[in-house]
Scaffold this motif. Structure first.
Motif, PDB file in Angstrom:
ATOM      1  N   TYR A 111       5.961   1.664  -9.221  1.00  0.00           N
ATOM      2  CA  TYR A 111       4.591   1.267  -8.901  1.00  0.00           C
ATOM      3  C   TYR A 111       4.392  -0.240  -9.069  1.00  0.00           C
ATOM      4  O   TYR A 111       3.707  -0.878  -8.266  1.00  0.00           O
ATOM      5  CB  TYR A 111       3.592   2.042  -9.755  1.00  0.00           C
ATOM      6  CG  TYR A 111       3.410   3.470  -9.322  1.00  0.00           C
ATOM      7  CD1 TYR A 111       3.018   3.770  -8.009  1.00  0.00           C
ATOM      8  CD2 TYR A 111       3.636   4.524 -10.191  1.00  0.00           C
ATOM      9  CE1 TYR A 111       2.863   5.087  -7.594  1.00  0.00           C
ATOM     10  CE2 TYR A 111       3.478   5.841  -9.792  1.00  0.00           C
ATOM     11  CZ  TYR A 111       3.085   6.120  -8.489  1.00  0.00           C
ATOM     12  OH  TYR A 111       2.932   7.416  -8.071  1.00  0.00           O
TER      13      TYR A 111
ATOM     14  N   LEU B 190      12.725  -0.318  -2.264  1.00  0.00           N
ATOM     15  CA  LEU B 190      12.260   0.786  -1.428  1.00  0.00           C
ATOM     16  C   LEU B 190      13.409   1.700  -1.007  1.00  0.00           C
ATOM     17  O   LEU B 190      13.187   2.839  -0.601  1.00  0.00           O
ATOM     18  CB  LEU B 190      11.571   0.238  -0.169  1.00  0.00           C
ATOM     19  CG  LEU B 190      10.341  -0.648  -0.379  1.00  0.00           C
ATOM     20  CD1 LEU B 190       9.865  -1.209   0.970  1.00  0.00           C
ATOM     21  CD2 LEU B 190       9.220   0.119  -1.063  1.00  0.00           C
TER      22      LEU B 190
ATOM     23  N   ILE C  16       0.390  -1.846   2.231  1.00  0.00           N
ATOM     24  CA  ILE C  16       1.314  -1.322   1.216  1.00  0.00           C
ATOM     25  C   ILE C  16       1.160   0.186   1.083  1.00  0.00           C
ATOM     26  O   ILE C  16       2.159   0.916   0.974  1.00  0.00           O
ATOM     27  CB  ILE C  16       1.086  -2.016  -0.140  1.00  0.00           C
ATOM     28  CG1 ILE C  16       1.484  -3.501  -0.060  1.00  0.00           C
ATOM     29  CG2 ILE C  16       1.877  -1.316  -1.244  1.00  0.00           C
ATOM     30  CD1 ILE C  16       2.944  -3.742   0.222  1.00  0.00           C
ATOM     31  N   TYR C  17      -0.075   0.683   1.116  1.00  0.00           N
ATOM     32  CA  TYR C  17      -0.297   2.134   1.044  1.00  0.00           C
ATOM     33  C   TYR C  17       0.346   2.830   2.238  1.00  0.00           C
ATOM     34  O   TYR C  17       1.003   3.867   2.090  1.00  0.00           O
ATOM     35  CB  TYR C  17      -1.794   2.433   0.999  1.00  0.00           C
ATOM     36  CG  TYR C  17      -2.094   3.910   0.900  1.00  0.00           C
ATOM     37  CD1 TYR C  17      -1.993   4.580  -0.321  1.00  0.00           C
ATOM     38  CD2 TYR C  17      -2.443   4.644   2.033  1.00  0.00           C
ATOM     39  CE1 TYR C  17      -2.247   5.944  -0.411  1.00  0.00           C
ATOM     40  CE2 TYR C  17      -2.695   6.005   1.951  1.00  0.00           C
ATOM     41  CZ  TYR C  17      -2.599   6.646   0.726  1.00  0.00           C
ATOM     42  OH  TYR C  17      -2.837   7.993   0.646  1.00  0.00           O
TER      43      TYR C  17
ATOM     44  N   TYR D  94       5.808  -1.889  -6.012  1.00  0.00           N
ATOM     45  CA  TYR D  94       4.932  -1.861  -4.837  1.00  0.00           C
ATOM     46  C   TYR D  94       3.846  -2.931  -4.961  1.00  0.00           C
ATOM     47  O   TYR D  94       3.530  -3.621  -3.984  1.00  0.00           O
ATOM     48  CB  TYR D  94       4.277  -0.487  -4.690  1.00  0.00           C
ATOM     49  CG  TYR D  94       5.244   0.664  -4.614  1.00  0.00           C
ATOM     50  CD1 TYR D  94       6.518   0.501  -4.068  1.00  0.00           C
ATOM     51  CD2 TYR D  94       4.902   1.928  -5.095  1.00  0.00           C
ATOM     52  CE1 TYR D  94       7.405   1.558  -3.997  1.00  0.00           C
ATOM     53  CE2 TYR D  94       5.788   2.989  -5.032  1.00  0.00           C
ATOM     54  CZ  TYR D  94       7.045   2.803  -4.494  1.00  0.00           C
ATOM     55  OH  TYR D  94       7.922   3.846  -4.434  1.00  0.00           O
TER      56      TYR D  94
ATOM     57  N   GLY E  95      13.302   5.406  -4.087  1.00  0.00           N
ATOM     58  CA  GLY E  95      12.368   4.657  -3.266  1.00  0.00           C
ATOM     59  C   GLY E  95      11.979   5.468  -2.043  1.00  0.00           C
ATOM     60  O   GLY E  95      12.716   6.380  -1.632  1.00  0.00           O
TER      61      GLY E  95
ATOM     62  N   VAL F  95       4.246   2.741   1.851  1.00  0.00           N
ATOM     63  CA  VAL F  95       4.824   3.546   0.776  1.00  0.00           C
ATOM     64  C   VAL F  95       4.475   5.027   0.887  1.00  0.00           C
ATOM     65  O   VAL F  95       5.311   5.892   0.601  1.00  0.00           O
ATOM     66  CB  VAL F  95       4.372   2.989  -0.599  1.00  0.00           C
ATOM     67  CG1 VAL F  95       4.785   3.910  -1.734  1.00  0.00           C
ATOM     68  CG2 VAL F  95       4.932   1.591  -0.806  1.00  0.00           C
TER      69      VAL F  95
END
Length: 227
Positions: free
Chosen positions: A41, A117, A210-211, A44, A127, A214
């Motif tokens: 987390y 990732l 980013i959301y 990210y 990741g 990921v």
């Protein structure tokens, strides 16, 4: 001259949040047990910081822009000579040599975050793109992720030495301006405000990206079961 605003709030937040993120990454990977989920987390969040700073380097305030401190070899060499002789004028923003640290950090931390990732702790956590990568890519990303941090430590050490050199030899405090944003400069050389509305809009867009990166975009994990 009085102290006027030079470093905007987004630049200062980026600086100190990155420090906390790098420390948190080291802590959750090397010291704390069962903290790998937190490690991911933080990674990210760090990637979001890097993307924001890249954008802010083009759209931000005067001294946040890359164009204000990226210089050629001759300019950097002249600056180094002037420091050695104490016969130089202090830069308002980043100087031509110190300004190289920021692009280097952005590139290395960006590679660190991106490679994360595609990595796995070989126990529980992977990741979001680990399972979609080939074996060769997984190994390459694992190698990057575990070795880039050593380069970052070297750059951080160099940065701390430079801060100490300025503080004790040149009698110039670089830490305080990164806390309150102010330096002793004329009003015409300062910035009027931090452009917070623009920064918040960019931050929100980066957070959405980013959301998506990921949570939404990664391919579903193949768990090996067939129905």
């Amino acid at each position: 001259m009085q102290r006027n605003l030079v470093w905007d709030i987004p630049v200062r937040l980026f600086h100190w949040l990155l420090v906390l993120c790098l420390f948190g990454q080291w802590l959750t990977a090397e010291v704390l047990e069962d903290a790998m989920d937190i490690h991911f987390y933080i990674g990210y969040f760090t990637l979001g910081l890097i993307i924001f700073r890249l954008i802010w380097g083009f759209l931000g305030t005067k001294y946040a822009k890359f164009s204000s401190f990226i210089a050629g070899p001759k300019t950097m060499l002249a600056y180094l000579k002037s420091i050695a002789s104490k016969q130089h004028a202090f830069s308002i923003g980043h100087n031509s040599v110190g300004g190289l640290i920021l692009p280097a950090v952005i590139i290395l931390v960006g590679l660190q975050a991106i490679s994360g990732l595609f990595t796995s702790d070989d126990i529980l956590y992977t990741g979001p793109y680990y399972d979609s990568a080939s074996d060769d890519l997984q190994q390459w990303m694992q190698w990057l992720h575990h070795n880039i941090f050593d380069l970052l430590l070297a750059i951080i050490g160099l940065h701390l030495v430079a801060i100490g050199w300025y503080l004790f030899y040149l009698k110039h405090n670089l830490i305080k301006p990164m806390l309150d944003g102010k330096k002793t400069v004329s009003t015409k050389d300062s910035i009027s405000h931090s452009q917070l509305v623009k920064a918040i809009v960019i931050m929100c867009l980066v957070a959405v990206f980013i959301y998506w990166l990921v949570e939404i975009n990664p391919p579903p994990i193949d768990d090996g079961y067939y129905y």
